[in-house]
Design a protein around this motif. Structure first.
Motif, PDB file in Angstrom:
ATOM      1  N   MET A 139      -5.715   5.927  -5.510  1.00  0.00           N
ATOM      2  CA  MET A 139      -4.913   6.836  -4.428  1.00  0.00           C
ATOM      3  C   MET A 139      -3.948   5.998  -4.191  1.00  0.00           C
ATOM      4  N   PRO A 140      -2.581   7.026  -4.717  1.00  0.00           N
ATOM      5  CA  PRO A 140      -1.490   7.164  -4.181  1.00  0.00           C
ATOM      6  C   PRO A 140      -0.491   7.568  -3.417  1.00  0.00           C
ATOM      7  N   THR A 174      -7.629  -7.766   9.310  1.00  0.00           N
ATOM      8  CA  THR A 174      -7.253  -8.119   8.425  1.00  0.00           C
ATOM      9  C   THR A 174      -8.279  -6.884   7.350  1.00  0.00           C
ATOM     10  N   VAL A 175      -7.755  -5.230   7.132  1.00  0.00           N
ATOM     11  CA  VAL A 175      -8.449  -4.670   6.982  1.00  0.00           C
ATOM     12  C   VAL A 175      -8.327  -3.799   5.436  1.00  0.00           C
ATOM     13  N   THR A 176      -9.694  -4.279   4.305  1.00  0.00           N
ATOM     14  CA  THR A 176      -9.482  -4.160   2.749  1.00  0.00           C
ATOM     15  C   THR A 176     -10.053  -2.643   2.468  1.00  0.00           C
ATOM     16  N   LEU A 177      -9.681  -1.881   1.863  1.00  0.00           N
ATOM     17  CA  LEU A 177     -10.011  -0.313   1.715  1.00  0.00           C
ATOM     18  C   LEU A 177     -10.185  -0.530   0.466  1.00  0.00           C
ATOM     19  N   VAL A 178     -10.770  -0.200   0.033  1.00  0.00           N
ATOM     20  CA  VAL A 178     -11.063  -0.082  -1.722  1.00  0.00           C
ATOM     21  C   VAL A 178     -11.808   1.894  -1.488  1.00  0.00           C
ATOM     22  N   GLU A 203      10.649  10.696  10.590  1.00  0.00           N
ATOM     23  CA  GLU A 203      11.950  12.536  11.054  1.00  0.00           C
ATOM     24  C   GLU A 203      11.732  13.074   9.540  1.00  0.00           C
ATOM     25  N   LYS A 204      11.634  12.241   8.149  1.00  0.00           N
ATOM     26  CA  LYS A 204      11.646  12.758   6.968  1.00  0.00           C
ATOM     27  C   LYS A 204      10.380  12.601   6.633  1.00  0.00           C
ATOM     28  N   MET A 205       9.316  13.007   7.091  1.00  0.00           N
ATOM     29  CA  MET A 205       8.078  12.635   6.781  1.00  0.00           C
ATOM     30  C   MET A 205       7.585  11.952   5.983  1.00  0.00           C
ATOM     31  N   GLU A 206       8.227  10.668   5.867  1.00  0.00           N
ATOM     32  CA  GLU A 206       7.950   9.336   5.289  1.00  0.00           C
ATOM     33  C   GLU A 206       7.179   8.452   5.949  1.00  0.00           C
ATOM     34  N   PRO A 207       5.488   7.859   5.156  1.00  0.00           N
ATOM     35  CA  PRO A 207       4.528   7.036   5.898  1.00  0.00           C
ATOM     36  C   PRO A 207       5.436   5.980   6.718  1.00  0.00           C
ATOM     37  N   VAL A 208       5.274   5.573   7.919  1.00  0.00           N
ATOM     38  CA  VAL A 208       5.842   4.116   8.339  1.00  0.00           C
ATOM     39  C   VAL A 208       4.382   3.613   9.323  1.00  0.00           C
ATOM     40  N   PRO A 209       4.273   2.468   9.602  1.00  0.00           N
ATOM     41  CA  PRO A 209       2.985   1.942  10.275  1.00  0.00           C
ATOM     42  C   PRO A 209       3.479   1.958  11.553  1.00  0.00           C
ATOM     43  N   TRP A 210       2.393   2.252  12.219  1.00  0.00           N
ATOM     44  CA  TRP A 210       2.232   2.460  13.375  1.00  0.00           C
ATOM     45  C   TRP A 210       1.332   1.659  14.324  1.00  0.00           C
ATOM     46  N   LEU A 211      -0.580   1.302  13.878  1.00  0.00           N
ATOM     47  CA  LEU A 211      -1.125  -0.137  14.752  1.00  0.00           C
ATOM     48  C   LEU A 211      -1.687  -0.296  13.454  1.00  0.00           C
ATOM     49  N   ALA A 212      -0.920  -0.570  12.634  1.00  0.00           N
ATOM     50  CA  ALA A 212      -1.098  -1.109  10.893  1.00  0.00           C
ATOM     51  C   ALA A 212       0.533  -1.673  11.709  1.00  0.00           C
ATOM     52  N   GLU A 213       0.679  -3.393  10.916  1.00  0.00           N
ATOM     53  CA  GLU A 213       1.688  -3.680  11.193  1.00  0.00           C
ATOM     54  C   GLU A 213       2.365  -4.089   9.590  1.00  0.00           C
ATOM     55  N   SER A 214       1.624  -3.738   8.569  1.00  0.00           N
ATOM     56  CA  SER A 214       1.789  -4.155   7.433  1.00  0.00           C
ATOM     57  C   SER A 214       0.675  -3.573   5.925  1.00  0.00           C
ATOM     58  N   PHE A 215       1.214  -3.379   5.022  1.00  0.00           N
ATOM     59  CA  PHE A 215      -0.142  -3.286   4.032  1.00  0.00           C
ATOM     60  C   PHE A 215       0.222  -3.775   3.059  1.00  0.00           C
ATOM     61  N   GLU A 216      -0.701  -3.832   1.732  1.00  0.00           N
ATOM     62  CA  GLU A 216      -0.228  -4.657   0.811  1.00  0.00           C
ATOM     63  C   GLU A 216      -1.234  -3.759  -0.676  1.00  0.00           C
ATOM     64  N   GLN A 217      -0.600  -2.646  -1.544  1.00  0.00           N
ATOM     65  CA  GLN A 217      -1.169  -2.051  -2.751  1.00  0.00           C
ATOM     66  C   GLN A 217      -1.520  -3.225  -3.301  1.00  0.00           C
ATOM     67  N   VAL A 218      -2.944  -3.702  -3.784  1.00  0.00           N
ATOM     68  CA  VAL A 218      -3.148  -5.429  -4.585  1.00  0.00           C
ATOM     69  C   VAL A 218      -3.464  -4.744  -5.742  1.00  0.00           C
ATOM     70  N   THR A 246      -7.600  -0.585  -4.689  1.00  0.00           N
ATOM     71  CA  THR A 246      -7.595  -1.639  -3.628  1.00  0.00           C
ATOM     72  C   THR A 246      -6.605  -1.337  -2.421  1.00  0.00           C
ATOM     73  N   MET A 247      -6.878  -0.919  -1.079  1.00  0.00           N
ATOM     74  CA  MET A 247      -5.563  -1.540   0.105  1.00  0.00           C
ATOM     75  C   MET A 247      -5.299  -2.695   0.539  1.00  0.00           C
ATOM     76  N   LYS A 248      -4.896  -3.706   1.067  1.00  0.00           N
ATOM     77  CA  LYS A 248      -5.056  -4.677   1.840  1.00  0.00           C
ATOM     78  C   LYS A 248      -4.039  -4.258   3.964  1.00  0.00           C
ATOM     79  N   ILE A 249      -4.675  -3.665   4.452  1.00  0.00           N
ATOM     80  CA  ILE A 249      -3.717  -3.240   6.376  1.00  0.00           C
ATOM     81  C   ILE A 249      -4.072  -4.321   7.198  1.00  0.00           C
ATOM     82  N   LYS A 250      -2.380  -5.370   7.479  1.00  0.00           N
ATOM     83  CA  LYS A 250      -2.390  -6.038   8.449  1.00  0.00           C
ATOM     84  C   LYS A 250      -2.381  -5.081   9.760  1.00  0.00           C
ATOM     85  N   LEU A 251      -3.919  -5.705  10.722  1.00  0.00           N
ATOM     86  CA  LEU A 251      -2.997  -4.551  11.856  1.00  0.00           C
ATOM     87  C   LEU A 251      -2.301  -5.328  13.188  1.00  0.00           C
TER      88      LEU A 251
END
Length: 518
Positions: free
Chosen positions: A157-158, A148-152, A78-93, A97-102
């Protein structure tokens, strides 16, 4: 809408709406034992570029997400802050580079598990086919390893997780493909039939969420005419409606025993871009005079019946980079006249319009009717420009894209969500940079380009807000765009409807929580 028209709506509601929706209302379906929800909306159809469910095509993702067919890796609270949905968590390597745990429990509506490989295939197809996604996501590579999906990214990309919450990023099963505009998603409902004017959905029996869908069938109807939408809601043919005309909305607000209304202020802005290719509009004094001729307070309070908020810039006051943070030319008809005179325009022949070199200042205004506020805005601006001696010829058409392509317009008015990802960069990337897909005014500012480059590489909400404010102010100083108002979204429903709630993002409508109790 005048009083006599409102009386006509009430008088004809049962007869007209029953005729239009005969044979396809909720009663007939529920007689067979089905729990059916019938939803009327002005925000669906070919003119809105969302008459489909493949999120990788145009704005179809809005339908995929709004009507519970698909879901994204992240969503907005409701505050327009992004939160995990299909993702469980993420790590800004690192900055690239970002790693997303599904989540490990998500399945598509066909029963297939959502794996890292499935998400990888979906995102790769998205950046290969969509017009806006590649510029927004800047993905250089995608790899998958189990869940796990890794996006480069090719650049810093803040706000990558913000962009991954956009409707075009709904995760769909690429192996299932698309048939008759239907794709396979992970949402609580499954599309069974999709046309330009209607969408039929059924319960996803394999839905992964803890809350299971409660309805057997959902019928989404595109009803572009406000009177028809009003009548259908009054007659009981619809269980809920979105996009009712403001004059009609008053009818439902006054009858709280028969209707419920859910409202939320959004970042949807109604704006008009000046075409810099038009010779007359290359003079900032002319653009500023036109901007000063719009009475935003009257437009919002009177014409929109209080269902809009006057806009200063593209973002509402509720956001740290919007509203009070910037300034724009105030409503001032006399000041506008003085600016036009300074620019060399005067009414030399007494016909009521200012001219220069024997030619009246006459402009072509392009917009479309599927957003009810846009024709009202056109009429309001047209009337006020006449007061300062400017003739505005309005072209409100569903075929506006052909006019955009041919360049047959001087001002283009549209509605768009300025901060769909809760961050200001989205708006500038899509609308005001030199190579932006929707830079309909062909605006170019070296200062804005430079600030945009800094914004793209800046981490931290406060620092990003400061850069956005500087960019907005430059656009306003240049009078490149006239910002009219921000939308207050309203959902009208029968008393027995639960779980249908307006959201600030304008994305989320149908969910597993949706229930029809009576």
């Amino acid at each position: 809408m005048k009083l006599n028209k409102k009386k006509l709506v009430a008088a004809l509601a049962g007869l007209f709406a029953a005729a239009i929706f005969a044979g396809c209302g909720a009663d007939k379906n529920e007689a067979a034992g089905e729990k059916v929800f019938t939803y009327g909306t002005m925000s669906y159809g070919a003119a809105m570029e969302n008459a489909g469910t493949n999120p990788h095509v145009s704005y179809n993702g809005w339908s995929t997400l709004r009507y519970g067919i698909g879901e994204t890796l992240f969503r907005f609270n409701e505050k327009m802050e992004p939160v995990p949905w299909l993702a469980e968590s993420f790590e800004q390597v690192d900055e690239y580079t970002m790693k997303i745990k599904l989540r490990d429990d998500v399945v598509f509506s066909n029963g297939k598990k959502m794996t890292g490989e499935a998400v990888k295939a979906c995102l790769e197809d998205l950046v290969a086919k969509h017009d806006r996604a590649p510029k927004n996501l800047k993905l250089k590579s995608i790899t998958a390893d189990g869940q796990t999906v890794t996006l480069v990214s090719s650049e810093k990309m803040p706000t990558l997780i913000n962009a991954l919450a956009d409707p075009y990023a709904c995760i769909i099963d690429m192996e299932a493909g698309e048939k008759d505009r239907i794709v396979v998603g992970t949402g609580p409902y499954v599309a069974q039939k999709v046309t330009d004017t209607e969408m039929e959905l059924s319960k996803n029996e394999k839905y992964w969420g803890a809350v299971k869908p409660k309805l057997d069938k959902i019928i989404v109807k595109s009803i572009a005419d406000g009177d028809t939408l009003t009548m259908a809601m009054q007659s009981g043919e619809l269980d809920a409606a979105q996009g009712l005309p403001y004059a009609s909305l008053e009818l439902f607000q006054k009858d709280s025993a028969k209707y419920k209304i859910s409202q939320a202020d959004t970042s949807r802005v109604y704006q008009a871009a000046f075409n810099y290719k038009t010779l007359e509009l290359q003079d900032v004094r002319v653009r500023r005079a036109i901007s000063m001729a719009l009475d935003k307070e009257n437009f919002c309070k009177v014409l929109l019946k209080g269902n809009g908020t006057p806009a200063v810039g593209p973002f509402p006051k509720s956001m740290p980079f919007g509203g009070d943070a910037v300034r724009a030319a105030a409503y001032d008809l006399e000041g506008a006249k003085a600016l036009l005179k300074e620019a060399g325009y005067e009414d030399t022949d007494g016909d009521g319009y200012v001219d220069q070199g024997g030619k009246n200042l006459e402009l072509r205004y392009l917009t479309y009717p599927s957003r009810q506020e846009l024709p009202i805005l056109a009429e309001s601006l047209q009337a006020n420009l006449k007061k300062i001696g400017v003739k505005l010829n309005v072209n409100s058409t569903d075929s506006y894209k052909s006019f955009l392509k041919s360049g047959d317009y001087d001002i283009f008015a549209k509605a768009l969500v300025a901060a769909p990802t809760g961050d200001p960069e989205y708006y500038f990337l899509g609308n005001l940079l030199k190579d932006a897909v929707d830079n309909n005014g062909f605006y170019y500012s070296p200062q804005v380009e430079e600030l945009a480059a800094k914004l793209h590489n800046t981490y931290g909400a406060e620092a990003r807000a400061a850069l956005a404010v500087a960019m907005e102010q430059q656009v306003l100083d240049d009078c490149a765009v006239l910002y009219a108002s921000h939308l207050r979204m309203s959902l009208v429903m029968k008393p027995g409807i639960e779980g249908l709630k307006a959201h600030p993002s304008d994305y989320y409508e149908v969910s597993a929580d949706l229930e029809k109790k009576s």
